[in-house]
Every structure is written in structure tokens, then in C-alpha cells.
Design a protein around this motif. Sequence first.
Motif, mmCIF file in Angstrom:
data_model
loop_
_atom_site.group_PDB
_atom_site.id
_atom_site.type_symbol
_atom_site.label_atom_id
_atom_site.label_comp_id
_atom_site.label_asym_id
_atom_site.label_seq_id
_atom_site.Cartn_x
_atom_site.Cartn_y
_atom_site.Cartn_z
ATOM 1 N N LEU A 99 0.620 -1.483 0.312
ATOM 2 C CA LEU A 99 0.132 -0.108 -0.195
ATOM 3 C C LEU A 99 1.258 1.298 0.405
ATOM 4 O O LEU A 99 0.774 1.823 -0.767
ATOM 5 N N ALA A 100 2.125 1.012 0.676
ATOM 6 C CA ALA A 100 2.916 1.984 1.310
ATOM 7 C C ALA A 100 3.297 3.127 0.015
ATOM 8 O O ALA A 100 3.605 3.528 -0.457
ATOM 9 N N ASN A 101 3.532 1.756 -1.204
ATOM 10 C CA ASN A 101 4.640 2.042 -2.262
ATOM 11 C C ASN A 101 4.072 1.056 -3.476
ATOM 12 O O ASN A 101 4.527 -0.113 -3.473
ATOM 13 N N LEU A 104 6.692 -1.447 -6.059
ATOM 14 C CA LEU A 104 7.178 -1.948 -5.230
ATOM 15 C C LEU A 104 6.874 -3.398 -6.281
ATOM 16 O O LEU A 104 6.016 -4.057 -6.127
ATOM 17 N N ALA A 329 4.109 6.116 -0.008
ATOM 18 C CA ALA A 329 5.319 5.922 1.145
ATOM 19 C C ALA A 329 6.088 8.122 0.914
ATOM 20 O O ALA A 329 6.889 8.386 2.113
ATOM 21 N N VAL B 241 -1.109 5.795 5.109
ATOM 22 C CA VAL B 241 -2.223 4.474 5.730
ATOM 23 C C VAL B 241 -2.758 4.241 6.980
ATOM 24 O O VAL B 241 -2.273 4.543 7.206
ATOM 25 N N ALA B 292 3.503 -0.915 6.009
ATOM 26 C CA ALA B 292 3.541 0.483 5.562
ATOM 27 C C ALA B 292 4.197 1.247 6.140
ATOM 28 O O ALA B 292 4.861 2.445 5.111
ATOM 29 N N ALA B 295 7.976 0.531 5.040
ATOM 30 C CA ALA B 295 8.382 1.037 3.492
ATOM 31 C C ALA B 295 7.728 2.778 3.142
ATOM 32 O O ALA B 295 8.328 2.953 1.749
ATOM 33 N N GLY B 296 7.650 3.013 4.229
ATOM 34 C CA GLY B 296 7.551 4.465 3.917
ATOM 35 C C GLY B 296 6.455 5.699 4.273
ATOM 36 O O GLY B 296 6.414 7.047 4.264
ATOM 37 N N ALA B 297 5.319 4.295 4.376
ATOM 38 C CA ALA B 297 4.314 5.749 4.722
ATOM 39 C C ALA B 297 4.007 6.063 5.654
ATOM 40 O O ALA B 297 4.606 5.943 6.694
#
Lengths: 351, 649
Positions: A99-101, A104, A329, B241, B292, B295-297
Motif C-alpha cells: 500500500l505504501a509503495n 514495489l 510513501a 495508510v 506501511a 516502506a515509508g508511509a
Amino acid sequence: MAESVLKTSNAEPPKENRVGLKAADYAGGKSTLCAGCGHDAISNQIIRAFYEMSVKPEKVVKFSGIGCSSKTPAYFLSRSHGFNSVHGRMPAVATGAMLANHNLIGIGVSGDGDTASIGLGQFMHMVRRNIPMVYIVENNGVYGLTKGQFSATADEGSKLKTGVLNDLPPMDLCALAVQLGCGFVARGFAGDPKQMVNILKAALAHDGLAVIDVISPCVTFNNHEGSTKGYQYSKEHDEILQQIGFVQSYEQIEVDYEPGEVREVTMHDGSRILLKKLEEDYDPSNAVQALERLYRAVDNGQMLTGMIYLRPEKKSFLSLLNMTDEPLATLPLEKTRPPKSALDQIMRELM
Amino acid sequence: MSDSLSATAVLDEAADGRQPSVNDLTIHVATVNGSGSQSSNNVLMRSIFQMGIPVSGKNMFPSNIAGLPTWFTIRANKDGWIARKKEVDLMVCMNAQTAREDVEALEPGALCIYDAPLNCKSIRNDLIFFEVPFAKLAGELTTDSRLRKLLTNMIYVGIIAEQIGIEREEIVNAITKQFKGKKKAIDPNVQAIDKGIEYAKANLPRQNRWRVERMNKTAGKIIIDGNAAAAIGAMFGGVTVVTWYPITPSSSLCESLIDYMKQHRIGPDGKATFAIVQAEDELAAVGMVLGAGWAGARSMTSTAGPGISLMSEFAGLGYFAEIPGVIWDIQRVGPSTGLPTRTAQGDVLQVWYLSHGDTQHITLFPSSVRECYDFGSEALDLAEMFQTPVFVLSDLDLGMNNWMSDPFPYPEKPIRRGKVLSKEQLDKLGGKWGRYDDVDGDGIPYRTLPGTDHAMASYFTRGSGHDAFARYSEKPEDYKATVDRLAKKIETARGVVPQPVIDRRAGARIGIIAYGTTDWPVEESRHQLRTESSVETSYLRLRALPMSEDVKRFVAGHERIYVVEQNRDGQMADLIRLEVANDQHKIRKVLHYTGLPCDARFITNAVLEMEASISAKEPLLLVRGGVQRKTTQAAPMRGPATREARGED
């Protein structure tokens, strides 16, 4: 045992792939698993598949839960971020990261204990959501890292090293995935690397969750007389559904086959999966037939491998969310903080 | 009493020696849940608010959809004391199941409006009773049985309005707001209000004991619940997120967030700058948050105590593997089959130490809707700055009830995203970096995000079995170095998290420490202690863990410290004791844990009782209580071992 692979090219593979990397660039750390472990054979095919598919390792994320299988992401693709998470909870961690990226490329490695017991709920919901990534279950029927207890995929009547017989029926993770609507369900065997690498490539081309159940013998705790997931037993009982070939989108390869002999499935990236029929009437896009065949395999004592179910058109969860193209992200503040006028409006509504 | 009064009579406020009270009253409405009384109660509260009078509304509801008793308490107070007050001035009895209990609990002289068939006046003779034939009145408005039920509630609003002087125009405004301007809904409700007003005028004696009059203390203010405030804060704090699993009393936080994000975080191209996922359980919710965050969120979830329990293993992983993520805990009474719709501050210790091994988690304690808004974004910053799960402990009273507040200011500062190495920075470093290398000496290492386009960006994440360069290690010195550095990181946080709010009064020998919603009754209690008993107190309101050094100084500067909180064991008091080694004897516990919000009178009585005992051989060190007074008062129980009192006030 029938040949499991459909030969698509005679050409020697080049020394560098299309992103200018060598096979060594996809290597991982030294394995700490037992010599001869099926999991290491799978890791080798993962390395090969990513290399041959020319996937940049920096774009890949590796996930795992807990167990012998879950240690393996440290043994391939060192140039990719990896996350060895919580027993049975890799699906949630992977879902969050994807979800964040959404750019990927995700690969998760789990085991039969990690997926079929403690993580069954999360596995099922990940299938239901259709998170676009590869999900490998390295299935050996036992808990290796805790020294050889039965797992939920152990076959009825199979025997532990200690002589204990398993009297509960096995969970069939492929059947479960088909029932839950997974768009890509395959079974491989660690002792058949050629089939394995083609399944992996096809899985990487799939825009959705690709579940691959791989029979991966545990040489220490489940490779003896009476075990049903050892090398010898698996080789003898491997029932190959079809010969698998994989042709990348940029390859101008025509494969010779008789009309009606090969089923060709085009994936969303333009690559093609070629399935040469070994069983005349098997249609991998038919869920009912897939389940029927899986049940029949159990009745006949067969270990069915190959492409069990394939529906590449299913929408992935990430596309349903309709997110902005740039990964969440790294969105800049101006995109994630609404303007002052928005707050003013909200405050007015509350007055 | 009311029987003998003529319709136009005016009750004589001097009869029992009471002075008329203006803009200071508590209204308690007893209904059946699922009857639609929530709208009427909100209209009642809002119309008083719109008259400029400080007001609060607290909903006391069962874990049920329809058929069980529910109460709503509105407190209007010209001085701004809007904590819960147990003493009810004006009771509305609409529920046969609880009518007797409700009437018996009233103070002598209270006003009781009741539905005619309940025949409340037969219960006691020291109250003012107004009987109203609600069914008949509603029947005159509509023949639709469902609508009749809803309008019945609006009729009591009209009756109260006429009785205490709420302006009709403000009720109409409140109804318009409640029903979002929909004429079809507004008209019958206004008719019901008028029905109530007319009936009261024609049939009920006018009383002058409790009145509301327009004042100017709410101009420009908003009304909002803490969960919605937290959602707004998170949205403007750049959350991307969000994962959640429904659980009372936290569900409305993420539900509000979904609404707000759909309105304000979808671009002109129709693309969302967020992902919100309803997870299959709290384990998955927090797992997604950590995935999340890794991964940077900027990621968050919200839950309540039982969900926190399920998140325990992941919380430990997040702490040791150093992954950001925000977890809101809207505290309620435990356990799962406890009182899920009642408030508590019982998760303090559970959250602070959540998980296995040596773990401590940055924890924030908002006390107001404004702080829910502020912490909505602050928590995301702290999580990324410290690369660790951050918990925000709100509670049901704050999260689900409506509170007045000044409007929230637009955030001035940019968000803080912590130590993340970019491709360019990695180039400068020649690719040499250690994921867990404490190069700055503050215990906080640098991280990279998956997807960073650099051959040396990657690292392998696992719990604590690694060295400073994220290489697998089970060496004793590596493990010890990891956990010692984590302790150092939490030490760094001590001075960075929201610091306590301290009100030190000259000459005060005693200090009070509280946190979260207990702030409201504490402030009122300090006022009571000062004005009624000439006891001056200093006050420290804790806003976060790890505990600020200010706490030690505050404790050192007073003879006795009363820690007031809403749990049975004095969880924060025990944590304070751990911090103030030499001053432990000063700590006293004032504990309110009935499932209902703490009130000022309980605190005042407890403090006075303990103060009175200081010269005794065995002074009281703890008062537990908060149960509503019944006609016969139970004697406080004194246990010689614990020297405690279970006060009923």
C-alpha cells in the motif's frame, strides 16, 4: 515422470540481463539451512527467475513470517529490502508495504506451518484482497525449526521420524486459494527446478496474488521411509498437469505446436504462458474443474504439480484503491496536507 | 406535588430555601437505546451551546443496538465546568426499565419530567414531578409509528426548552444543523418542539429554579467528538495508510477519517493520496501499519483495549525492528465482554510495556478534542522521528462524546519524517551506512526505504538478532548493544514528547497529577478545594510517556502528591513511583473506576478525606470509589495493610 517444461528457446542466455546485471547481482547471503534442503533449491530458482526476468533488485521487497522457509529471503536478492516479520503475519506486513509503495515488486516466502496453521486467516484474507505479489509456500509437512512436529499440510497416514502417524487430513492450500478466488494458483516441486523457474516467471508477470505451493522436502525431519513429502516419495508421485513454457513480452519466439495442443495465456505485461496439455480436458481457467482435479489427486495419491488455476484478468486490490501514481510513501506534503481552506470549511461545519 | 398545582402556577423557588440557578444545571435523560433519542439530545445540547452557555453532553449507552437503557447527561455551566456532575437537577424519565432507579437516585428537590404511564410521582414525594402524556402528544403529530417514536423525543426537548428558557430559534437552528438542512426531516421535528412548548405552557407549572439565559462564552467555538478531532489531525498530519478493525469505542475515528479523506484527499484526477483498509482483525491492522511504516508511509490504526492485546506481538517487533506506526487506543472498560461502552483509563501499563522482552512505547495522553487534533499529527511525527510504534491513549468519554472547543488552527510547521537516507545521501556516503548504527549519539539510527534506487540501500529487517549493520547476529554483545541503544532512544524521547502542563501555585503543599480526560474534573475539583475548603493545590497534567523530568521536580516540590486516574490500581501512580525513587512515600492514589467519567466532587472528597488523615497513625494513601450515593451511605472500608478507603461519595 513426464517432462514438465515446454521448451521455448534454444538460445544461450546472455551474461547480462536487460537491466545490465549479472546473475551474481541477485545472490543472497549464505544459507544456514541443512544441506540438501528443498528451500535452498527454491531460492536458487527465485534468483534465476528475477535475473532472467531482468527485474531490478532495488525494486523488489522480500517478506517472510517465521520458520525455516521464512529465513530464506536472506539467501537471495541481497540488494532488495527484506523483512522477516512475525509468525503467520507476513501477509499483513506485505499488504502494508505494498500500500505504501505500489511500485514495489513483492515476493513473500512462507512455510506450511506459517501459512496453513498460525497464518491461515491472514493468508486467506490476502488471497481475498488479491494483493499483487508472489506468495510461495515452501511446503514440507513439518515444523523444521522446532524440530519436526507435524504441520497442517501433513498427509493422513504419513509418519514422523519418531514413528508417530498423522491421523488428520491435510489442508490443501491450492484448493483453498482457488476457492477464495485467487487468480494464479500453481504447485511446484523443489526437485523440479525447470518447472519451478517457469512458474516463478509466470507469477512475476501476474498482476495479482500468485500463490505457489512448492513441495520442498525437509531432509532432516521428513525425508524418511513413511514420509509423504520426501524427495523419493514426491518424485514417484509427481503428477504433472501440463508442460509449462514462459515467453517474455519482448521475445519474438514462436513455439511449434499442433493446433489445440497448447493453451496460451497472455499476461497483463504482454508476456505469454504456454501450457502444453498432458491431460486432454484440463482447463486451468475453470475453478470447479481445478478443485475436482485436486480432490481426485488426493484420492489417487498423486502429487499434482503445474498450473492449477489461472485467471490473470482479476483486478488487484491496489487498482481498486485508485491511488495516485506516485507511491504514498514519498508523496510530498503539499499532496498529503489539504489547504487551509479545507480546515476552515470543516471548522465552519462544526460551529 | 405537581398534582395540586394549577396550570399557570409558578413554583416558589424560596419554598425549600434554594436560590434560582442561572446557567448552571445538569439534565439527565433516560431512554431506551434505538429509540432515536441521540438526535434530540444533541439538539438540546447544541441549542444551549448556541445561546453562548458552556455545555457538555455525555452519552451513557449499553452494548446493544435496541431495547436496553441509555442515558444522556447535559451539563450547562456558566463558569465552564463541564466535567461530569453526578447530581442531577432535571431528569427526563422515558424508560420504564429504569424509571424507579432513576427517580430514586435524584437529589431532593430535583425536577422530574416523566412519561405518564411511568407514574413516577408515586415513587417519592420530595421531587417536583411533571407528568406528560407523550404518546398522546406524538399521536397528534403523526400516524406513522416509527416517526411517532422519534418525535416523542423531540417533544421532551420542547418541554425542557419552555421550562428552562431555551430560545426556540436556537432549537430550530440546532435541528437544521442536526438534519443537515433537509426540510423533510426538519419540519416534523420543529412541529414536535412546538408541541412540547405548547403543552408545557398550557399544562405545566412554570418553575424558576433552573434557567438558562443567553451569554457569550461559546461564540466561535466548535462542537466535536475526540475521534473526529483525531481524524482531522491525522489527515492534516499527512497520514497515508490507515488500517482498522471495528471496535467500540474506536470505530468512529477511522469512519470519520474515511469521510474526511474522501472529501479532502482525493485529487482533481480522482486519485487518492491515501489507502484505508478494513482489516480482518487487529493483528492484521497493526501488521499493515508496520508494513506501511517500514516502506515509508505515515500509517496509523485505531482500536481499544482488546485490540491492543492482539497487537502485542507486533508492537514488540515494531519496537525492536524500529518501525514507525501510530496506534490510537480509545480506552474502555475491559475485557472484551466487559463494559465496552463505558470509559476507563485502564490500558496505561499494558500499552507502556506492550509485548515481550524489554519494551517501552512512546505514549501520548490527549485530554481534550484539541489535543486529539494536535496529537493526530504529532504522533505521526514522533513515530517517524523515533522509528518506533507510538500509542495515543484517548478514552470513550473523549472519543465518543461531544465537546466544545476553539476551532483547530491550521498546522504551521511542516511534518517531520525522521532520519531517512536518500539515494543522493547514499552516494555521498559511498554506500557505507549501518541501519542500526547510532552515528548521532541519540539512539536513533538512519534508515532507507524499500525502492531506493541504490545498490547499497537495502538491509534485512528482523527483530533484535542483528548488529549495527543489520547483519544477522546472535552475539551477546550485539544483542546488548541493540537493547541498550533502544533504551537510549526512549531516553531521548523523554524531552521531545509533549511535555506536562504545570500549574504551580505559591504556597501549595499538595500537588495533583492527572492525565487525559481526568483533567476536566481535576480542574473543577481544584476550584472546589480552593473556594470551599481553602486548600490550594498545584497541578501537573501528564501528556506523554516516557515521563518528563518535570515530574520528578514536581513531586519533589510538594509534600503530598495525589495521582487521580480512572482505573482500579493506580497504574500511572505506580509508574510515577518508579520514577521518583526517594519520594515514593508522597504518592497517593485517587481512583475512579465505575465505567462513567470521573466527577469533581469525588476527587474533592477523596483529597479532603486523605488530607484529614495525615496526622493519623495510618494515614489514607488511596481512595477508590465513584459509585453514586444511595439513600444509605456505606462506611468507607479501611484495610490496615493498604490503608485505603473505598469511598462512596
